[in-house]
Design an enzyme around this catalytic site. Structure first.
Site, PDB file in Angstrom:
ATOM      1  N   CYS A 113       0.826  -1.220   0.000  1.00 51.96           N
ATOM      2  CA  CYS A 113       0.000   0.000   0.000  1.00 51.96           C
ATOM      3  C   CYS A 113       0.850   1.256   0.000  1.00 51.96           C
ATOM      4  CB  CYS A 113      -0.915   0.005   1.207  1.00 51.96           C
ATOM      5  SG  CYS A 113      -1.903  -1.472   1.291  1.00 51.96           S
ATOM      6  N   HIS A 255      -2.907   6.813   3.714  1.00 53.57           N
ATOM      7  CA  HIS A 255      -3.435   5.586   3.099  1.00 53.57           C
ATOM      8  C   HIS A 255      -4.771   5.264   3.771  1.00 53.57           C
ATOM      9  CE1 HIS A 255      -3.984   1.646   1.616  1.00 53.57           C
ATOM     10  NE2 HIS A 255      -3.605   1.016   2.710  1.00 53.57           N
ATOM     11  N   ASN A 285     -10.280   0.116   1.091  1.00 51.33           N
ATOM     12  CA  ASN A 285      -8.827   0.113   0.934  1.00 51.33           C
ATOM     13  C   ASN A 285      -8.475  -0.396  -0.472  1.00 51.33           C
ATOM     14  OD1 ASN A 285      -6.095  -0.426   0.972  1.00 51.33           O
ATOM     15  ND2 ASN A 285      -6.096  -1.449   2.957  1.00 51.33           N
TER      16      ASN A 285
HETATM   17  N1  ACO Z   1     -17.941  -8.222  11.119  1.00 49.15           N
HETATM   18  C1  ACO Z   1     -18.190  -8.592  12.392  1.00 49.15           C
HETATM   19  N2  ACO Z   1     -17.218  -8.957  13.242  1.00 49.15           N
HETATM   20  C2  ACO Z   1     -15.958  -8.947  12.799  1.00 49.15           C
HETATM   21  C3  ACO Z   1     -15.621  -8.570  11.501  1.00 49.15           C
HETATM   22  C4  ACO Z   1     -16.679  -8.192  10.644  1.00 49.15           C
HETATM   23  N3  ACO Z   1     -16.479  -7.814   9.370  1.00 49.15           N
HETATM   24  N4  ACO Z   1     -14.283  -8.626  11.347  1.00 49.15           N
HETATM   25  C5  ACO Z   1     -13.778  -9.033  12.521  1.00 49.15           C
HETATM   26  N5  ACO Z   1     -14.781  -9.235  13.399  1.00 49.15           N
HETATM   27  C6  ACO Z   1     -14.722  -9.708  14.753  1.00 49.15           C
HETATM   28  C7  ACO Z   1     -13.516 -10.578  14.996  1.00 49.15           C
HETATM   29  O1  ACO Z   1     -13.785 -11.895  14.538  1.00 49.15           O
HETATM   30  C8  ACO Z   1     -13.416 -10.523  16.507  1.00 49.15           C
HETATM   31  O2  ACO Z   1     -14.354 -11.418  17.049  1.00 49.15           O
HETATM   32  P1  ACO Z   1     -13.947 -12.329  18.293  1.00 49.15           P
HETATM   33  O3  ACO Z   1     -13.632 -11.343  19.401  1.00 49.15           O
HETATM   34  O4  ACO Z   1     -15.184 -13.130  18.529  1.00 49.15           O
HETATM   35  O5  ACO Z   1     -12.762 -13.098  17.848  1.00 49.15           O
HETATM   36  C9  ACO Z   1     -13.913  -9.099  16.814  1.00 49.15           C
HETATM   37  O6  ACO Z   1     -14.563  -8.621  15.630  1.00 49.15           O
HETATM   38  C10 ACO Z   1     -12.848  -8.113  17.184  1.00 49.15           C
HETATM   39  O7  ACO Z   1     -11.721  -8.352  16.362  1.00 49.15           O
HETATM   40  P2  ACO Z   1     -10.541  -7.334  16.301  1.00 49.15           P
HETATM   41  O8  ACO Z   1      -9.500  -7.848  15.334  1.00 49.15           O
HETATM   42  O9  ACO Z   1     -10.120  -6.941  17.661  1.00 49.15           O
HETATM   43  O10 ACO Z   1     -11.317  -6.116  15.645  1.00 49.15           O
HETATM   44  P3  ACO Z   1     -10.769  -4.693  15.429  1.00 49.15           P
HETATM   45  O11 ACO Z   1     -11.671  -3.726  16.074  1.00 49.15           O
HETATM   46  O12 ACO Z   1      -9.315  -4.607  15.677  1.00 49.15           O
HETATM   47  O13 ACO Z   1     -10.932  -4.498  13.847  1.00 49.15           O
HETATM   48  C11 ACO Z   1      -9.700  -4.686  11.805  1.00 49.15           C
HETATM   49  C12 ACO Z   1     -10.376  -5.432  12.925  1.00 49.15           C
HETATM   50  C13 ACO Z   1     -10.712  -3.774  11.135  1.00 49.15           C
HETATM   51  C14 ACO Z   1      -9.198  -5.681  10.765  1.00 49.15           C
HETATM   52  C15 ACO Z   1      -8.525  -3.849  12.376  1.00 49.15           C
HETATM   53  O14 ACO Z   1      -7.713  -4.667  13.152  1.00 49.15           O
HETATM   54  C16 ACO Z   1      -7.697  -3.199  11.325  1.00 49.15           C
HETATM   55  O15 ACO Z   1      -8.135  -2.254  10.700  1.00 49.15           O
HETATM   56  N6  ACO Z   1      -6.440  -3.649  11.132  1.00 49.15           N
HETATM   57  C17 ACO Z   1      -5.547  -3.046  10.180  1.00 49.15           C
HETATM   58  C18 ACO Z   1      -6.000  -3.366   8.826  1.00 49.15           C
HETATM   59  C19 ACO Z   1      -5.194  -2.662   7.812  1.00 49.15           C
HETATM   60  O16 ACO Z   1      -4.840  -1.533   7.969  1.00 49.15           O
HETATM   61  N7  ACO Z   1      -4.921  -3.359   6.747  1.00 49.15           N
HETATM   62  C20 ACO Z   1      -4.344  -2.861   5.625  1.00 49.15           C
HETATM   63  C21 ACO Z   1      -2.972  -2.290   5.782  1.00 49.15           C
HETATM   64  S1  ACO Z   1      -1.984  -2.802   4.538  1.00 49.15           S
HETATM   65  C22 ACO Z   1      -2.825  -2.729   3.189  1.00 49.15           C
HETATM   66  O17 ACO Z   1      -3.576  -1.771   3.033  1.00 49.15           O
HETATM   67  C23 ACO Z   1      -2.755  -3.813   2.169  1.00 49.15           C
END
Ligand code: ACO
Length: 328
Positions: A113, A255, A285
């Site tokens: 990214c 980003h 994204n």
């Molecule tokens: N719908 C409902 N629940 C969900 C979903 C969804 N779409 N996705 C995850 N959950 C659940 C998980 O399963 C977890 O459930 P559990 O507690 O029963 O296991 C719960 O939500 C909390 O999970 P977390 O991982 O703590 O959720 P968080 O609030 O951190 O959000 C997310 C997850 C959005 C992926 C976040 O961690 C994030 O944004 N990470 C960075 C992602 C990123 O920037 N990626 C790209 C960078 S590089 C590039 O762009 C290629």
């Protein structure tokens, strides 16, 4: 010699997919996706569209706006993690042919990214060395082809799109264009965001390769922490370099991976959120394409004046991160 962005262009596929479509088959909700990411829609490429098709459309718009003939291009740089073909041929060469850019060298740039951020500094290098006068830099992705549509942790986050910028050599007296870049990598986190199989480490083996290993996997929590700290670190370095304060900057273009990442960095740096340009609600994204799409939007909405200072920041697979200080 300045490397000035003389035009931008963008293309996103027609199909606009809302969060509600996931509710029909996944254990997720519009409310969860909006509250945890800020994303409402993403655009999805048609079956016959590959990264080069999106890239070509975005490039044509930039060329048209700048009134530049494709034959004037000296170099085409294409940042993508989702090329038309794995390894060979490079997607930039396909774009070069589509455009009829008969005098241009062409190569792909793989920095996740952060690809467009790396690309701006690379384009500046070709211009500063005297090799090129006009460089077409594109970020283009068809991530919908590589996400696991059954994995709610990742599939809701990504979309398809392309953005292009043309960098032109400028000998004007004022310092303009890409002023300074801070770019870094952190290969120790290489496997936090990966497509496991299909490369030389784990080649595809018929009947043996788990199909899910051909799709994108991510440790969301670890990537989140890395993203927030890399945003903060990059803002600090870019401001320090020219002894600037955030009040000198018109917009920070981060980003677009997750609105909460941007909010966390804004809070940590005590920067008002409205100084960050955000359009994640519409496109999700799009990896290497988020920054050029945002730049093209800002230009299209006449939100930039000549002389404005901008900061663009990327972070992503590699891991890679960094940013550019740009004078418009
Ligand atoms: N719908 C409902 N629940 C969900 C979903 C969804 N779409 N996705 C995850 N959950 C659940 C998980 O399963 C977890 O459930 P559990 O507690 O029963 O296991 C719960 O939500 C909390 O999970 P977390 O991982 O703590 O959720 P968080 O609030 O951190 O959000 C997310 C997850 C959005 C992926 C976040 O961690 C994030 O944004 N990470 C960075 C992602 C990123 O920037 N990626 C790209 C960078 S590089 C590039 O762009 C290629």
């Amino acid at each position: 010699m300045n490397a000035v962005i003389c035009a931008t262009g963008t293309y996103v596929p027609e199909r606009r997919m809302s969060n509600h479509e996931f509710e029909e088959y996944l254990d997720t909700s519009d409310e969860w996706i909006v509250s945890h990411t800020g994303i409402r829609y993403r655009h999805i490429a048609a079956d016959d569209q590959a990264a080069s098709d999106l890239a070509t459309e975005a490039a044509k718009k930039a060329l048209h706006r700048a009134e530049i003939d494709p034959a004037e291009l000296d170099m085409i740089l294409l940042a993508t993690a989702t090329p038309d073909f794995v390894g060979f041929p490079g997607t930039a060469c396909i774009v070069q042919d589509n455009l009829g850019a008969k005098n241009a060298a062409a190569m792909d740039l793989v920095a996740g990214c952060t690809g467009f951020i790396y690309g701006l500094e690379t384009a500046k290098g070709f211009i500063s060395s005297g090799f090129a006068k006009k460089v077409l830099l594109i970020g283009a992705e068809v991530l919908s082809r590589h996400v696991n549509w059954q994995d709610r942790n990742t599939c809701v986050l990504f979309g398809d799109g392309a953005g292009a910028a043309i960098l032109c050599a400028d000998e004007g007296p004022a310092e303009r264009g890409v002023l300074y870049s801070y770019i870094r990598s952190l290969g120790s986190g290489a496997r936090l965001l990966e497509r496991t199989a299909g490369g030389s480490r784990f080649p595809y083996k018929q009947g043996e390769t788990d199909p899910n290993d051909l799709l994108l996997k991510m440790d969301g929590r670890k990537v989140y922490n890395f993203a927030v700290s890399s945003l903060v670190e990059t803002i600090d370095h870019l401001l320090d370099y020219h002894d600037l304060s955030v009040d000198d900057i018109k917009y920070i273009i981060p980003h677009q991976a997750n609105l909460r990442i941007i909010e966390a960095a804004a809070k940590r740096k005590k920067i008002p959120l409205d100084r960050f340009y955000v359009n994640i609600q519409e496109f999700a994204n799009t990896s290497a394409a988020t920054i050029p799409i945002a730049l093209a939007e800002l230009q299209g909405k006449h939100m930039l004046q000549e002389g404005d200072l901008l900061i663009a920041i990327g972070f992503g697979a590699g891991l890679t991160y960094g940013g550019n200080l740009i004078r418009w």
